[in-house]
Design a protein around this motif. Structure first.
Motif, PDB file in Angstrom:
ATOM      1  N   LEU A  68       0.858  -1.159  -0.178  1.00 13.40           N
ATOM      2  CA  LEU A  68      -0.018   0.177  -0.063  1.00 13.40           C
ATOM      3  C   LEU A  68       0.911   1.237  -0.142  1.00 13.40           C
ATOM      4  N   VAL A  69       0.758   2.082  -1.010  1.00 11.68           N
ATOM      5  CA  VAL A  69       1.782   2.978  -1.070  1.00 11.68           C
ATOM      6  C   VAL A  69       0.855   4.495  -0.662  1.00 11.68           C
ATOM      7  N   ALA A  70       1.391   4.973   0.256  1.00 11.33           N
ATOM      8  CA  ALA A  70       0.797   6.304   0.906  1.00 11.33           C
ATOM      9  C   ALA A  70       1.766   7.465   0.407  1.00 11.33           C
ATOM     10  N   THR A  71       1.220   8.693   0.011  1.00  7.40           N
ATOM     11  CA  THR A  71       1.667   9.857  -0.295  1.00  7.40           C
ATOM     12  C   THR A  71       1.125  11.064   0.509  1.00  7.40           C
ATOM     13  N   TYR A  72       2.305  11.709   1.392  1.00 10.74           N
ATOM     14  CA  TYR A  72       1.796  12.793   2.103  1.00 10.74           C
ATOM     15  C   TYR A  72       2.177  14.141   1.133  1.00 10.74           C
ATOM     16  N   ASP A  73       1.421  15.217   1.385  1.00 11.84           N
ATOM     17  CA  ASP A  73       1.479  16.358   0.695  1.00 11.84           C
ATOM     18  C   ASP A  73       1.411  17.419   1.646  1.00 11.84           C
ATOM     19  N   PRO A  74       2.286  18.145   2.238  1.00  9.70           N
ATOM     20  CA  PRO A  74       2.211  19.283   3.251  1.00  9.70           C
ATOM     21  C   PRO A  74       1.755  20.351   2.756  1.00  9.70           C
ATOM     22  N   THR A  75       1.021  20.660   1.606  1.00 10.76           N
ATOM     23  CA  THR A  75       0.601  21.874   0.904  1.00 10.76           C
ATOM     24  C   THR A  75      -0.537  22.486   1.946  1.00 10.76           C
ATOM     25  N   GLY A  76      -0.529  23.495   2.599  1.00 11.61           N
ATOM     26  CA  GLY A  76      -1.687  23.983   3.262  1.00 11.61           C
ATOM     27  C   GLY A  76      -1.622  23.235   4.680  1.00 11.61           C
ATOM     28  N   GLN A  77      -0.488  22.585   5.214  1.00 12.50           N
ATOM     29  CA  GLN A  77      -0.656  22.015   6.450  1.00 12.50           C
ATOM     30  C   GLN A  77       0.374  23.095   7.168  1.00 12.50           C
ATOM     31  N   PRO A  78       0.588  23.099   8.441  1.00  7.45           N
ATOM     32  CA  PRO A  78       1.214  24.084   9.323  1.00  7.45           C
ATOM     33  C   PRO A  78       2.631  23.442   9.555  1.00  7.45           C
ATOM     34  N   THR A  79       3.577  24.110   9.703  1.00  8.88           N
ATOM     35  CA  THR A  79       4.932  23.473  10.000  1.00  8.88           C
ATOM     36  C   THR A  79       4.971  22.904  11.434  1.00  8.88           C
ATOM     37  N   GLY A  80       5.794  21.954  11.602  1.00 11.82           N
ATOM     38  CA  GLY A  80       5.975  21.308  12.873  1.00 11.82           C
ATOM     39  C   GLY A  80       5.617  19.781  12.585  1.00 11.82           C
ATOM     40  N   PRO A  81       5.500  19.001  13.680  1.00 12.86           N
ATOM     41  CA  PRO A  81       5.281  17.520  13.919  1.00 12.86           C
ATOM     42  C   PRO A  81       3.888  17.314  13.424  1.00 12.86           C
ATOM     43  N   PHE A  82       3.727  16.196  12.472  1.00 20.04           N
ATOM     44  CA  PHE A  82       2.628  15.477  12.069  1.00 20.04           C
ATOM     45  C   PHE A  82       2.304  14.054  12.389  1.00 20.04           C
ATOM     46  N   ARG A  83       1.107  13.833  12.486  1.00 19.38           N
ATOM     47  CA  ARG A  83       0.801  12.156  12.501  1.00 19.38           C
ATOM     48  C   ARG A  83      -0.750  12.044  11.825  1.00 19.38           C
ATOM     49  N   ARG A  84      -0.467  11.435  10.817  1.00 16.54           N
ATOM     50  CA  ARG A  84      -1.970  11.318   9.828  1.00 16.54           C
ATOM     51  C   ARG A  84      -2.152   9.924   9.764  1.00 16.54           C
ATOM     52  N   THR A  85      -3.515   9.537   9.812  1.00 19.55           N
ATOM     53  CA  THR A  85      -3.827   8.058   9.843  1.00 19.55           C
ATOM     54  C   THR A  85      -4.726   7.721   8.617  1.00 19.55           C
ATOM     55  N   LEU A  86      -4.256   6.570   8.220  1.00 24.48           N
ATOM     56  CA  LEU A  86      -5.012   6.114   6.918  1.00 24.48           C
ATOM     57  C   LEU A  86      -5.869   4.758   7.347  1.00 24.48           C
ATOM     58  N   VAL A  87      -6.799   4.540   7.023  1.00 26.95           N
ATOM     59  CA  VAL A  87      -7.810   3.285   7.525  1.00 26.95           C
ATOM     60  C   VAL A  87      -7.784   2.371   6.371  1.00 26.95           C
ATOM     61  N   LEU A  88      -7.580   1.234   6.387  1.00 21.60           N
ATOM     62  CA  LEU A  88      -7.777   0.242   5.281  1.00 21.60           C
ATOM     63  C   LEU A  88      -8.901  -0.818   5.705  1.00 21.60           C
ATOM     64  N   GLU A  89     -10.011  -0.902   5.139  1.00 20.34           N
ATOM     65  CA  GLU A  89     -10.887  -1.977   5.223  1.00 20.34           C
ATOM     66  C   GLU A  89     -10.555  -3.233   4.693  1.00 20.34           C
ATOM     67  N   THR A  90     -10.613  -4.337   5.225  1.00 19.24           N
ATOM     68  CA  THR A  90     -10.587  -5.499   4.629  1.00 19.24           C
ATOM     69  C   THR A  90     -11.807  -6.664   5.028  1.00 19.24           C
TER      70      THR A  90
END
Length: 108
Positions: A68-90
């Motif tokens: 599963l290939v995930a892409t993060y694009d910081p455009t429009g996001q604030p500077t600093g640490p981040f944690r983004r969640t993806l949810v996969l249904e199976t």
């Protein structure tokens, strides 16, 4: 349930490090079907437009692996640490929803 699909990820966190504004970063989550039945992948959900993911294989035989290939694009996001969640249904009855996290820091 010993006769079911079973998704096992190598890791459920993707560490992206420092991500400069204006650049995207990818992480590949690797997994395998350790069950005895076909594993079917459903929706891949993101809580933010800044992260998207896709997978080529939506159906994996027992013992077959996938990515599963995930892409993060910081455009429009604030500077600093981040944690983004993806949810996969199976169709893994013991874990029908898998949470994957992209972790890093947006820098100017």
């Amino acid at each position: 349930n010993l006769t079911a699909a079973r998704i096992i990820f190598e890791a459920q966190e993707g560490h992206l490090g420092k991500v400069p504004l204006g650049q995207t970063r990818q992480h590949t989550f690797r997994f395998v079907n350790r069950g005895t039945e076909v594993l079917r992948l459903g929706n891949i959900l993101s809580g933010c437009h800044c992260s998207v993911a896709y997978t080529q294989a939506r159906r994996l035989e027992p013992g077959q692996g996938g990515e599963l290939v995930a892409t993060y694009d910081p455009t429009g996001q604030p500077t600093g640490p981040f944690r983004r969640t993806l949810v996969l249904e199976t169709n893994d009855s013991s874990q029908p929803i898998t949470r994957l996290e992209l972790i890093g820091e947006v820098v100017p």
